[in-house]
Motif scaffolding. Structure first.
Motif, short mmCIF file in Angstrom:
data_model
loop_
_atom_site.label_atom_id
_atom_site.label_comp_id
_atom_site.label_asym_id
_atom_site.label_seq_id
_atom_site.Cartn_x
_atom_site.Cartn_y
_atom_site.Cartn_z
N VAL A 106 125.82 21.55 38.92
CA VAL A 106 125.24 20.23 38.67
C VAL A 106 125.65 19.77 37.28
O VAL A 106 125.47 20.50 36.30
CB VAL A 106 123.70 20.25 38.79
CG1 VAL A 106 123.13 18.87 38.46
CG2 VAL A 106 123.26 20.68 40.18
N GLN A 127 121.99 21.24 34.65
CA GLN A 127 120.72 20.82 35.25
C GLN A 127 119.50 21.17 34.41
O GLN A 127 118.41 20.64 34.63
CB GLN A 127 120.58 21.45 36.63
CG GLN A 127 120.59 22.96 36.62
CD GLN A 127 120.71 23.55 38.01
OE1 GLN A 127 120.01 23.14 38.92
NE2 GLN A 127 121.60 24.50 38.18
N GLN A 265 126.53 16.51 41.81
CA GLN A 265 126.18 17.80 42.43
C GLN A 265 127.38 18.31 43.21
O GLN A 265 127.86 17.66 44.14
CB GLN A 265 124.98 17.64 43.37
CG GLN A 265 124.55 18.94 44.03
CD GLN A 265 123.43 18.74 45.04
OE1 GLN A 265 123.21 17.63 45.51
NE2 GLN A 265 122.73 19.81 45.36
#
Length: 297
Positions: A106, A127, A265
């Protein structure tokens, strides 16, 4: 471990003694979030005019280092980045990757908020809010900056952006040549080796891009709505390998600044050169489309 509750939240030298590590202080206590220090972190924190929280029994430290000698500290609040990923983008927490631009599943791409934008700048985080790198527009002439200030004509000019790692080392160079209707972005290595191209396919309806390597299409970027906010990234077999989600910056930022924030993502580790093109997609989409719709002209 909780001390100095009057010290503002931010990144500070790790109180546990790791000289090359910064740790996030949330305003009342230390957290588990850490980041690599670009250079002497104590001098960096003092240059920002902030007191470094210390463990009990330690005296507060200040440095006389001039502000211009210290690199910018990672400014993102990890909790805020996590909310952006999980609540706004709807991405469930996944296992951490290798801690680089090309090994994290991510990527959080947040544009620096400016009332008047003359140069594109982005922060790239994982993330958890750890800084992975940045994207900076390079090669801007004074004439182009003036054109950008007074009109939207700069959208038809050539733009170049450098993707840099957490240490400021260039990893990829993206060039969007001057355009009229459709955008084309060339992705290169720092040594000038061409990785591939990202080419806009249409101007009406849901915008799509082709990812090409040596003249062959290896994937595509498909807008999921006509406003081109969210994109599905597929391989040459039309299987989704990643997706881009634009996250809400808040009413004030949306109305009065140029900031755009995205979450990329990547569903699984991809081979190169597809991986490099996918990493560049969130920045390419913003440069090719979103920037064109803003300006005073």
């Amino acid at each position: 471990m909780t001390t100095h509750s009057n010290t503002p939240a931010g990144w500070y030298p790790d109180p546990q003694g790791a000289s090359q590590l910064l740790r996030w202080w949330d305003g009342s206590q230390w957290t588990d979030h850490t980041n690599q220090a670009p250079q002497d972190a104590t001098a960096q924190a003092a240059a920002q005019g902030q007191q470094v929280p210390q463990q009990p029994g330690q005296a507060a430290q200040f440095s006389k280092a001039p502000a211009q000698a210290a690199p910018a500290a990672p400014a993102a609040d990890p909790a805020r980045v996590q909310r952006q990923v999980q609540q706004q983008a709807g991405v469930h927490p996944t296992s951490q990757g290798g801690g680089t631009l090309f090994t994290e599943p991510v990527l959080v791409v947040n544009q620096k908020a400016k009332l008047i934008e003359l140069t594109n700048e982005y922060s790239v985080m994982d993330q958890s809010g750890n800084q992975l790198g940045s994207v900076v527009q390079v090669g801007q002439s004074t004439i182009k900056k003036v054109a950008r200030f007074v009109s939207s004509i700069d959208q038809f000019m050539t733009h170049k952006l450098e993707i840099r790692d957490a240490h400021g080392t260039p990893q990829l160079l993206m060039t969007r040549p001057r355009k009229f209707m459709k955008s084309r972005v060339v992705v290169e290595r720092p040594d000038g080796q061409v990785v591939g191209e990202i080419v806009q396919q249409n101007v009406i309806g849901k915008i799509n891009f082709a990812m090409n390597v040596n003249g062959q299409q290896v994937g595509a970027i498909k807008a999921e709505n006509w406003r081109a906010w969210n994109f599905s990234i597929v391989d040459q077999s039309d299987n989704e390998v990643a997706r881009i989600t634009k996250t809400w910056e808040g009413l004030a930022k949306t109305m009065f600044t140029t900031a755009d924030n995205y979450v990329l993502q990547i569903h699984y580790q991809l081979p190169d050169p597809l991986l490099s093109l996918v990493v560049a997609t969130a920045l390419t989409v913003d440069t090719a489309l979103k920037q064109d719709s803003r300006g005073l002209g």
